[in-house]
Scaffold this motif. Structure first.
Motif, PDB file in Angstrom:
ATOM      1  N   UNK A 148       0.869  -1.173   0.000  1.00 13.29           N
ATOM      2  CA  UNK A 148       0.000   0.000   0.000  1.00 13.29           C
ATOM      3  C   UNK A 148       0.912   1.231   0.000  1.00 13.29           C
ATOM      4  N   UNK A 149       0.766   2.063  -1.013  1.00 11.10           N
ATOM      5  CA  UNK A 149       1.600   3.255  -1.149  1.00 11.10           C
ATOM      6  C   UNK A 149       0.692   4.490  -1.068  1.00 11.10           C
ATOM      7  N   UNK A 150       1.092   5.454  -0.265  1.00 11.52           N
ATOM      8  CA  UNK A 150       0.306   6.670  -0.086  1.00 11.52           C
ATOM      9  C   UNK A 150       0.245   7.471  -1.381  1.00 11.52           C
ATOM     10  N   UNK A 151      -0.928   8.044  -1.648  1.00 11.76           N
ATOM     11  CA  UNK A 151      -1.047   8.912  -2.809  1.00 11.76           C
ATOM     12  C   UNK A 151      -0.125  10.117  -2.623  1.00 11.76           C
ATOM     13  N   UNK A 152       0.400  10.595  -3.730  1.00 15.57           N
ATOM     14  CA  UNK A 152       1.328  11.719  -3.694  1.00 15.57           C
ATOM     15  C   UNK A 152       2.782  11.295  -3.708  1.00 15.57           C
ATOM     16  N   UNK A 153       3.062  10.073  -3.251  1.00 20.01           N
ATOM     17  CA  UNK A 153       4.427   9.548  -3.360  1.00 20.01           C
ATOM     18  C   UNK A 153       4.637   9.078  -4.792  1.00 20.01           C
ATOM     19  N   UNK A 154       5.852   8.662  -5.108  1.00 18.84           N
ATOM     20  CA  UNK A 154       6.099   8.047  -6.406  1.00 18.84           C
ATOM     21  C   UNK A 154       6.185   6.540  -6.224  1.00 18.84           C
ATOM     22  N   UNK A 155       6.080   5.838  -7.327  1.00 17.77           N
ATOM     23  CA  UNK A 155       6.211   4.376  -7.291  1.00 17.77           C
ATOM     24  C   UNK A 155       7.589   4.004  -6.733  1.00 17.77           C
ATOM     25  N   UNK A 213       9.382   2.674 -17.789  1.00 13.91           N
ATOM     26  CA  UNK A 213       9.245   3.968 -17.113  1.00 13.91           C
ATOM     27  C   UNK A 213      10.293   4.040 -16.016  1.00 13.91           C
ATOM     28  N   UNK A 214      10.619   5.250 -15.609  1.00 18.22           N
ATOM     29  CA  UNK A 214      11.392   5.447 -14.388  1.00 18.22           C
ATOM     30  C   UNK A 214      10.359   5.583 -13.280  1.00 18.22           C
ATOM     31  N   UNK A 215      10.451   4.729 -12.288  1.00 17.72           N
ATOM     32  CA  UNK A 215       9.417   4.713 -11.253  1.00 17.72           C
ATOM     33  C   UNK A 215       9.394   5.994 -10.428  1.00 17.72           C
ATOM     34  N   UNK A 216      10.477   6.773 -10.469  1.00 17.76           N
ATOM     35  CA  UNK A 216      10.493   8.067  -9.768  1.00 17.76           C
ATOM     36  C   UNK A 216       9.617   9.096 -10.455  1.00 17.76           C
ATOM     37  N   UNK A 217       9.197   8.804 -11.677  1.00 17.76           N
ATOM     38  CA  UNK A 217       8.397   9.747 -12.440  1.00 17.76           C
ATOM     39  C   UNK A 217       6.907   9.371 -12.484  1.00 17.76           C
ATOM     40  N   UNK A 218       6.550   8.333 -11.758  1.00 17.31           N
ATOM     41  CA  UNK A 218       5.144   7.913 -11.709  1.00 17.31           C
ATOM     42  C   UNK A 218       4.581   8.290 -10.354  1.00 17.31           C
ATOM     43  N   UNK A 219       3.716   9.298 -10.326  1.00 11.50           N
ATOM     44  CA  UNK A 219       3.057   9.724  -9.090  1.00 11.50           C
ATOM     45  C   UNK A 219       1.925   8.764  -8.764  1.00 11.50           C
ATOM     46  N   UNK A 220       1.856   8.359  -7.518  1.00 11.84           N
ATOM     47  CA  UNK A 220       0.804   7.449  -7.079  1.00 11.84           C
ATOM     48  C   UNK A 220      -0.488   8.244  -6.869  1.00 11.84           C
ATOM     49  N   UNK A 221      -1.533   7.761  -7.509  1.00 12.60           N
ATOM     50  CA  UNK A 221      -2.875   8.316  -7.353  1.00 12.60           C
ATOM     51  C   UNK A 221      -3.813   7.166  -7.028  1.00 12.60           C
ATOM     52  N   UNK A 222      -5.015   7.481  -6.606  1.00 14.66           N
ATOM     53  CA  UNK A 222      -5.997   6.433  -6.329  1.00 14.66           C
ATOM     54  C   UNK A 222      -6.315   5.630  -7.585  1.00 14.66           C
ATOM     55  N   UNK A 236      -2.350   4.697 -17.842  1.00 13.16           N
ATOM     56  CA  UNK A 236      -2.767   5.357 -16.599  1.00 13.16           C
ATOM     57  C   UNK A 236      -1.598   5.989 -15.847  1.00 13.16           C
ATOM     58  N   UNK A 237      -0.362   5.638 -16.216  1.00 12.68           N
ATOM     59  CA  UNK A 237       0.802   6.184 -15.507  1.00 12.68           C
ATOM     60  C   UNK A 237       1.265   7.521 -16.078  1.00 12.68           C
ATOM     61  N   UNK A 238       0.609   8.005 -17.107  1.00 17.52           N
ATOM     62  CA  UNK A 238       1.015   9.272 -17.711  1.00 17.52           C
ATOM     63  C   UNK A 238       2.035   9.047 -18.819  1.00 17.52           C
ATOM     64  N   UNK A 239       2.481  10.126 -19.396  1.00 18.03           N
ATOM     65  CA  UNK A 239       3.438  10.010 -20.501  1.00 18.03           C
ATOM     66  C   UNK A 239       4.847  10.336 -20.030  1.00 18.03           C
ATOM     67  N   UNK A 240       5.801   9.795 -20.756  1.00 16.71           N
ATOM     68  CA  UNK A 240       7.202  10.072 -20.452  1.00 16.71           C
ATOM     69  C   UNK A 240       7.573  11.454 -20.962  1.00 16.71           C
ATOM     70  N   UNK A 241       8.230  12.219 -20.111  1.00 11.31           N
ATOM     71  CA  UNK A 241       8.746  13.531 -20.507  1.00 11.31           C
ATOM     72  C   UNK A 241      10.121  13.338 -21.154  1.00 11.31           C
TER      73      UNK A 241
END
Length: 106
Positions: free
Chosen positions: A17-24, A83-92, A60-65
């Motif tokens: 379980x990962x809090x929203x707002x953190x990254x993967x 993907x780089x997991x540091x660039x994926x923000x956790x959302x519900x 759902x993870x967004x696009x790569x910049x």
């Protein structure tokens, strides 16, 4: 919170379980999931948090910049769902996300 399943290269699964707002990446590091080194601490300055996002979740993870694409040039075995997991923000909306780690990072 979102439940994320991290799958190591050898098939070992870690459902966390990962809090929203953190990254993967932060979810993995805070829970000591092996396979995500995160050498730069999430600054998108290395490729040591490379993951393969499950195809069903990729959009759902967004696009790569551009910076993420540049860093992925240093990763082994990059695929269309890398993907780089540091660039994926956790959302519900990412509740149930599945990511797999490559055999080697960086």
């Amino acid at each position: 919170m979102a439940k994320i399943t991290y799958i190591e290269h050898n098939g070992t699964e870690h459902s966390i379980e990962v809090a929203t707002g953190l990254t993967v990446m932060e979810g993995a590091v805070r829970n000591m999931v092996p396979g995500i080194d995160a050498d730069c601490g999430g600054a998108c300055a290395c490729a040591t948090c490379h993951v393969f996002v499950d195809q069903a979740w990729f959009d759902k993870t967004g696009s790569r910049e551009a910076m993420e694409d540049s860093m992925l040039d240093f990763a082994d075995g990059v695929t269309e769902t890398s993907r780089l997991s540091c660039q994926i923000k956790v959302t519900e909306e990412l509740d149930g996300l599945i990511v797999r780690m490559p055999k080697h990072q960086g």
